[in-house]
Each structure stands twice: as structure tokens, then as C-alpha cells.
Motif scaffolding. Structure first.
Motif, short mmCIF file in Angstrom:
data_model
loop_
_atom_site.label_atom_id
_atom_site.label_comp_id
_atom_site.label_asym_id
_atom_site.label_seq_id
_atom_site.Cartn_x
_atom_site.Cartn_y
_atom_site.Cartn_z
N ASP A 54 -57.55 -14.51 -29.20
CA ASP A 54 -58.85 -13.84 -29.36
C ASP A 54 -58.86 -12.48 -28.67
O ASP A 54 -59.41 -11.51 -29.20
CB ASP A 54 -59.99 -14.71 -28.83
CG ASP A 54 -60.26 -15.94 -29.68
OD1 ASP A 54 -59.75 -16.00 -30.82
OD2 ASP A 54 -60.97 -16.84 -29.18
N LYS A 55 -58.27 -12.40 -27.48
CA LYS A 55 -58.21 -11.13 -26.75
C LYS A 55 -57.36 -10.11 -27.49
O LYS A 55 -57.72 -8.93 -27.58
CB LYS A 55 -57.67 -11.33 -25.33
CG LYS A 55 -58.63 -12.02 -24.40
CD LYS A 55 -59.83 -11.15 -24.14
CE LYS A 55 -60.76 -11.79 -23.13
NZ LYS A 55 -61.97 -11.00 -22.94
N ILE A 56 -56.24 -10.54 -28.03
CA ILE A 56 -55.37 -9.63 -28.79
C ILE A 56 -56.11 -9.11 -30.02
O ILE A 56 -56.07 -7.92 -30.34
CB ILE A 56 -54.05 -10.32 -29.19
CG1 ILE A 56 -53.22 -10.64 -27.95
CG2 ILE A 56 -53.26 -9.48 -30.18
CD1 ILE A 56 -52.73 -9.44 -27.18
N GLN A 57 -56.81 -10.01 -30.71
CA GLN A 57 -57.58 -9.59 -31.89
C GLN A 57 -58.70 -8.63 -31.51
O GLN A 57 -58.94 -7.65 -32.21
CB GLN A 57 -58.14 -10.81 -32.63
CG GLN A 57 -58.89 -10.46 -33.90
CD GLN A 57 -58.04 -9.69 -34.90
OE1 GLN A 57 -56.88 -10.01 -35.13
NE2 GLN A 57 -58.61 -8.65 -35.48
N ALA A 58 -59.40 -8.91 -30.40
CA ALA A 58 -60.47 -8.03 -29.94
C ALA A 58 -59.91 -6.65 -29.57
O ALA A 58 -60.53 -5.63 -29.88
CB ALA A 58 -61.20 -8.65 -28.74
N LEU A 59 -58.75 -6.63 -28.95
CA LEU A 59 -58.13 -5.36 -28.59
C LEU A 59 -57.78 -4.56 -29.84
O LEU A 59 -58.06 -3.36 -29.91
CB LEU A 59 -56.87 -5.61 -27.75
CG LEU A 59 -56.09 -4.38 -27.31
CD1 LEU A 59 -56.97 -3.46 -26.45
CD2 LEU A 59 -54.85 -4.80 -26.54
N ARG A 60 -57.22 -5.21 -30.83
CA ARG A 60 -56.87 -4.54 -32.09
C ARG A 60 -58.13 -4.02 -32.78
O ARG A 60 -58.19 -2.87 -33.23
CB ARG A 60 -56.12 -5.49 -33.01
CG ARG A 60 -55.73 -4.87 -34.35
CD ARG A 60 -55.00 -5.83 -35.27
NE ARG A 60 -53.75 -6.28 -34.68
CZ ARG A 60 -53.48 -7.55 -34.36
NH1 ARG A 60 -54.36 -8.49 -34.59
NH2 ARG A 60 -52.32 -7.87 -33.82
N ASN A 85 -47.21 -16.80 -22.50
CA ASN A 85 -47.64 -18.11 -22.99
C ASN A 85 -49.14 -18.11 -23.32
O ASN A 85 -49.55 -18.61 -24.37
CB ASN A 85 -47.30 -19.20 -21.97
CG ASN A 85 -47.57 -20.58 -22.51
OD1 ASN A 85 -47.20 -20.90 -23.64
ND2 ASN A 85 -48.20 -21.41 -21.71
N VAL A 86 -49.94 -17.54 -22.43
CA VAL A 86 -51.39 -17.48 -22.67
C VAL A 86 -51.69 -16.63 -23.90
O VAL A 86 -52.51 -17.01 -24.75
CB VAL A 86 -52.14 -16.92 -21.43
CG1 VAL A 86 -53.58 -16.56 -21.76
CG2 VAL A 86 -52.09 -17.92 -20.28
N ILE A 87 -51.03 -15.49 -24.01
CA ILE A 87 -51.27 -14.58 -25.13
C ILE A 87 -50.90 -15.21 -26.47
O ILE A 87 -51.62 -15.07 -27.46
CB ILE A 87 -50.52 -13.25 -24.93
CG1 ILE A 87 -51.16 -12.46 -23.80
CG2 ILE A 87 -50.50 -12.42 -26.20
CD1 ILE A 87 -50.35 -11.26 -23.36
N THR A 88 -49.79 -15.90 -26.51
CA THR A 88 -49.28 -16.39 -27.80
C THR A 88 -49.65 -17.82 -28.13
O THR A 88 -49.63 -18.19 -29.30
CB THR A 88 -47.75 -16.25 -27.87
OG1 THR A 88 -47.17 -16.99 -26.79
CG2 THR A 88 -47.32 -14.80 -27.80
N ASN A 89 -50.03 -18.62 -27.14
CA ASN A 89 -50.22 -20.05 -27.40
C ASN A 89 -51.61 -20.58 -27.09
O ASN A 89 -51.81 -21.79 -27.08
CB ASN A 89 -49.18 -20.86 -26.61
CG ASN A 89 -47.77 -20.56 -27.06
OD1 ASN A 89 -47.52 -20.37 -28.23
ND2 ASN A 89 -46.85 -20.51 -26.11
#
Length: 130
Positions: A22-28, A12-16
Motif C-alpha cells: 500500500d505504501k509503495i502504491q501510495a508513493l507511486r 520483506n515488509v515492502i514486498t510481502n
């Protein structure tokens, strides 16, 4: 039940939330930057773009300990993998990138890797002799 709740809340935190996205984008971004810079250094890199796990081939089993030791001397801890976890001639170092790494962290690591790669001759894309 408790584990399922943790998985549900993390998803939920990751997707919503903007924090998770922002964390997923920073990781990518971090992963793709690090991978592309390793390739520019002339290293043989396995895996796919967007993956935070980045294997760099060392090939020669004798280079496993040398790479690890020389990186550690310079303040960079690395994970190295060799036979029997890999085939005999596909020894590798494995880098795990995080969203928490700053650009300067990555650049500093790349400078160390370049120095060690030159020392132990693993820049195979630059020269057949590394």
C-alpha cells in the motif's frame, strides 16, 4: 550483519505485506500526480514517472534563490540545486514526494508553486518568457 538484517526486514515488509505494498502504491500515485500537475502548470520537469524525486528546471542561476525564498515565504521549503552540482544553465528545484503526503498536502504545495512560478516567470511551457 545488523545492517543486512535491517535491509532484509525492510524488503520483506515492502514486498510481502499489504502495508508495504500500500505504501509503495501510495508513493507511486503521489509522485505521478505531483509530476503531472507540475507539467500542467507549464513547468519543465525532468526525470521519470514513478520516481518520487521530481526536478523542476529553473534554468537561470538568479532564479535559484528567488524560487527558494518565495516558496519559503509561503510556507513551502524546497531544495534548490545549481552550479557546480548542475551545469550553469540547468539550475533546478528538487521535490521529494512521500507516501505520507496527503492529496491536500500536494495540492497546497502545487498552489504555492504556481504562485511563485508566475512571480519569477518559470512557466516556460506556457510562454518562452516564463
Amino acid at each position: 550483519p545488523l545492517m543486512c538484517s535491517q535491509i532484509f526486514n525492510a524488503t520483506n515488509v515492502i514486498t510481502n505485506t499489504s502495508f508495504g505494498l500500500d505504501k509503495i502504491q501510495a508513493l507511486r500515485t503521489n509522485s505521478n500526480f505531483f509530476r503531472s500537475e507540475l507539467i500542467k502548470l507549464g513547468l519543465h520537469v525532468y526525470g521519470n514517472y514513478d520516481s518520487p524525486v521530481i526536478p523542476v528546471l529553473l534554468y537561470n542561476p538568479t532564479k535559484i534563490a528567488a524560487f527558494s525564498r518565495e516558496c519559503l515565504k509561503r510556507g513551502l521549503a524546497v531544495v534548490v540545486v545549481g552550479f557546480p552540482a548542475t551545469s550553469l544553465v540547468k539550475s533546478r528545484a528538487r521535490f521529494c514526494i512521500s507516501a505520507a503526503h496527503s492529496k491536500q498536502d500536494l495540492i497546497s504545495a502545487l498552489e504555492t508553486i504556481k504562485e511563485v512560478a508566475n512571480l519569477i516567470k518559470i512557466r516556460y511551457a506556457v510562454s518562452p518568457f516564463g
